[in-house]
Design a protein around this motif. Structure first.
Motif, short mmCIF file in Angstrom:
data_model
loop_
_atom_site.label_atom_id
_atom_site.label_comp_id
_atom_site.label_asym_id
_atom_site.label_seq_id
_atom_site.Cartn_x
_atom_site.Cartn_y
_atom_site.Cartn_z
N ALA A 143 98.41 -27.18 -58.48
CA ALA A 143 97.81 -28.52 -58.40
C ALA A 143 96.58 -28.55 -57.48
O ALA A 143 95.58 -29.20 -57.79
CB ALA A 143 98.85 -29.53 -57.92
N LYS A 199 103.37 -36.46 -52.50
CA LYS A 199 102.48 -36.65 -53.64
C LYS A 199 101.23 -35.83 -53.34
O LYS A 199 100.82 -35.75 -52.19
CB LYS A 199 102.08 -38.11 -53.78
N THR A 209 94.22 -36.34 -59.74
CA THR A 209 95.63 -35.96 -59.76
C THR A 209 95.83 -34.78 -60.70
O THR A 209 94.93 -34.41 -61.46
CB THR A 209 96.52 -37.10 -60.28
N CYS A 210 97.02 -34.21 -60.64
CA CYS A 210 97.35 -33.12 -61.54
C CYS A 210 98.83 -33.28 -61.88
O CYS A 210 99.65 -33.48 -60.98
CB CYS A 210 97.08 -31.78 -60.85
N SER A 211 99.13 -33.23 -63.16
CA SER A 211 100.52 -33.50 -63.55
C SER A 211 101.45 -32.35 -63.21
O SER A 211 102.62 -32.55 -62.93
CB SER A 211 100.59 -33.82 -65.04
N LYS A 212 100.91 -31.12 -63.20
CA LYS A 212 101.76 -29.97 -62.87
C LYS A 212 101.80 -29.79 -61.36
O LYS A 212 100.83 -30.04 -60.66
CB LYS A 212 101.20 -28.70 -63.51
N LYS A 213 102.92 -29.27 -60.88
CA LYS A 213 103.01 -29.04 -59.45
C LYS A 213 102.35 -27.69 -59.10
O LYS A 213 101.58 -27.59 -58.15
CB LYS A 213 104.47 -29.05 -59.00
#
Ligand code: MIG
Length: 652
Positions: free
Chosen positions: A127, A81, A120-124
């Motif tokens: 990020a 994560k 957080t960041c939804s894209k990998k």
């Protein structure tokens, strides 16, 4: 006051009450990496060791040192994560990053009154950069140093007179070195009194400042946190009369010994005191000064009288004993504990608004709604607020101008007010690498204008060390050769063939349109000027583990040589790049290299760096000072089809 802290599961990991404070734990996956924590020792990936946020004047840094001058409680866990954490707590925090247990991250906060932010960041893809940007959206825009502050700065603790400084300036000019500033360390002051200039050592100071400035060289004086206690000295008198001083519980002024001897300390947490101290810089601004460095603002305390007294009593007991080995070590430990003593930090207070103090209030509100807060509890905010006061004063005192400011001590958020330098490093080979690692970690915490003392502050430098160090440091915003009193003199002209150093300083000036543009872009877009390869090549396992190469701006990668007697080094290229070798003041070679591992030979007098795939790098002609660089006549290296955008520099 006991506050109801949120415990149990948090968005990541969980919190529990422990030892009177709060403990946040997170289970690390096998390959998780930890980037951040600003000014700390060790690698870019901080996993595996333990660090502490307690701002400390630490002259003997080594790999086991847990705290330096700043507290930067932000890091990104990158792996299974990926998320950022900012622990907003003004006192002691311990970060066990897989030290006690390999797969457990455990942050112990001294008291439960803390704000923890997760990012957080939804894209990998991207990020890491996105999380860094989100963090900056919270903590604010970075301070922007003036263009000239990217020029070469010569400094030394020991320049004690106009003649000393004139000699530095003239020698560099005679040898044709570019030079933009010379730092003035504590010896310029009258008896180490802040905001004074010793008129015997510096007659006609104002004229001297102007004369050098006309030549493109600015003087950058130091300001210490401690103010000399001396009847008749206006800064001291005003501080006491205005009630701007830090006080002990009984209301008496807190005093401690630092360079000026008995000294007093402004209560920088009190807005009025901060503003008052900020105004003091006027004395030097009026003399034409445009840049400052704030020192000793952890604050460093050499001793207090109270503590000395206690210590002597303790040491007295050793007199009658035959000193065995254990006794000797106890004796030394007790003697050493006089400096920066925890009890001294616990013995004084700050006056703040009751609402700002929250559970940190140590007294009931007075009639103005103010409460006292113990210094120890908010220790890490002191230097931050000194720099904040100065920066706010500059806006009022010098609205049209652009003042250089960097501080030794800092906390998250201080990047809005100034830069930082990394303090008292050593003339050790490992400290070149340390500097690289600190600079990327500081960038991640928002501090873009940073640099380390080139050549090393403590210990004697050597010609080869200074060359290799300069070959790296010429890519860092603060480009300052600084050394301690008593060490070997380390201006570039003290060594054989100064032209080898000159060539490197010339490369720095050739790069300034690029470096300053990238710096401004990072400041404006909440981006990172210097960063680990993982930020741009997050899918490349090898790149993510690289600990000794970094990206500077968007077009180049640097991979310094930091090993004594090395003829070069292995470099990992995460993509095809153009290797550029600079030698004798010009580009000596260019070669396209494929992705993968390469052994790169780097002669001692050369600088080697890499232009990234599909990018080109602008190079100007070196000039004697930044103001004389012609930003319109640029040569490019790298991919000729690429485009490069310089930022609009007209207002800097
Ligand atoms: O106790 O002003 O980090 O850069 O030269 C030492 C003297 C005080 C510490 C700073 C260093 C500076 C030195 N100062």
């Amino acid at each position: 006051m006991e506050i109801p802290a949120q415990t149990g599961d948090l968005p990541f990991g969980s919190a529990s009450k422990k030892d009177g404070g709060l403990c946040w734990k997170y289970a690390l996956a096998k390959d998780d990496k930890i980037f951040g924590l600003g000014e700390t020792m060790r690698g870019i990936n901080k996993r595996g060791y333990v660090f502490e946020s307690v701002n400390t004047d630490q002259p003997n840094q080594d790999e086991s040192t847990k705290s330096l001058y700043g507290s930067h409680n932000f890091f990104i866990v990158f792996g299974k994560k990926t998320f950022g954490v900012f622990i907003d707590y003004p006192g002691r925090v311990v970060f066990d990053l897989g030290f006690a247990k390999c797969d457990e991250l455990c942050v112990q906060i001294e008291r439960a009154d803390v704000d923890i932010y997760f990012f957080t960041c939804s894209k990998k893809a991207g990020a890491l950069k996105e999380i860094a940007r989100e963090f900056r959206t919270l903590v604010g825009k970075s301070y922007i140093a003036p263009k000239w502050a990217f020029g070469f700065c010569q400094s030394r603790w020991g320049y004690a007179s106009k003649d000393d400084i004139e000699k530095v300036w003239k020698t560099y000019r005679k040898l044709g070195f570019p030079l933009d500033s010379i730092c003035m360390d504590i010896d310029y002051m009258e008896d180490y009194k802040d905001f004074t200039v010793d008129s015997k050592k510096f007659p006609n100071f104002k004229d001297f400042v102007q004369r050098l400035k006309k030549d493109g060289t600015r003087l950058v004086p130091i300001i210490d946190a401690g103010v000399k206690k001396e009847a008749g000295y206006s800064v001291y008198q005003e501080m006491i009369a205005g009630g701007y001083d830090c006080k002990k519980k009984d209301g008496a002024t807190f005093e401690a010994g630092v360079w000026p001897g008995d000294s007093v300390f402004a209560d920088f947490l009190n807005p009025k005191a901060r503003e008052w101290f900020g105004k003091q810089y006027k004395a030097l601004l009026d003399a034409g000064i445009e840049g400052f460095w704030n020192d000793m603002n952890e604050p460093a305390l050499f001793y207090t009288k109270e503590n000395l007294k206690k210590t002597f009593v303790q040491l007295e007991q050793f007199k009658s004993k035959a000193l065995d080995v254990t006794g000797l070590f106890d004796f030394m430990r007790i003697a050493n504990s006089v400096c920066n003593n925890k009890d001294d930090y616990k013995s004084f207070y700050h006056k703040v608004n009751k609402d700002d103090a929250g559970s940190f209030a140590a007294t009931k509100p007075d009639k103005d709604g103010k409460v006292l807060v113990n210094h120890y509890d908010i220790h890490n905010l002191y230097g931050y607020n000194m720099t904040r006061g100065a920066s706010q004063a500059f806006k009022a005192l010098n609205p049209a101008g652009h003042t250089l400011l960097y501080s030794r001590s800092s906390y998250i958020g201080a990047h809005r007010y100034g830069g930082v330098w990394t303090g008292d490093n050593h003339a050790y080979w490992g400290d070149i690498l340390l500097s690289l690692q600190q600079i990327v970690s500081l960038n991640l915490c928002g501090f873009l204008y940073t640099g380390s003392d080139i050549g090393g502050f403590n210990a004697n430098t050597s010609r080869d060390l200074l060359l290799r160090w300069t070959a790296f440091a010429l890519f860092t915003p603060l480009f300052r050769n600084h050394s301690a009193r008593g060490t070997r003199e380390q201006e570039y002209y003290q060594f054989e063939n100064p032209k080898d150093f000159k060539s490197m300083v010339q490369l720095r000036y050739a790069l300034i349109p690029y470096l300053y543009s990238e710096y401004l872009k990072a400041a404006k877009n909440d981006g990172l000027y210097a960063r680990a390869l993982a930020f741009d090549f997050s899918d490349d396992k090898r790149a993510c583990a690289v600990n000794d190469q970094i990206l500077i701006g968007n077009e180049i990668m640097v991979a310094p040589v930091y090993v004594q007697n090395a003829i070069g080094r292995y470099v990992y290229l995460p993509e095809t790049m153009t290797m550029v070798e600079w030698k004798n003041g010009k580009i000596a070679a260019q070669k396209k290299l494929s992705k993968g591992d390469h052994f790169i030979e780097v002669p001692m007098e050369s600088v080697v760096f890499f232009v990234r795939k599909g990018k080109k790098l602008p190079l100007a002609k070196a000039a004697p000072c930044v103001d004389k660089i012609d930003w319109t006549k640029l040569n490019f290296v790298g991919d000729p089809k690429a485009s490069y955008e310089l930022v609009d520099l007209s207002s800097f």
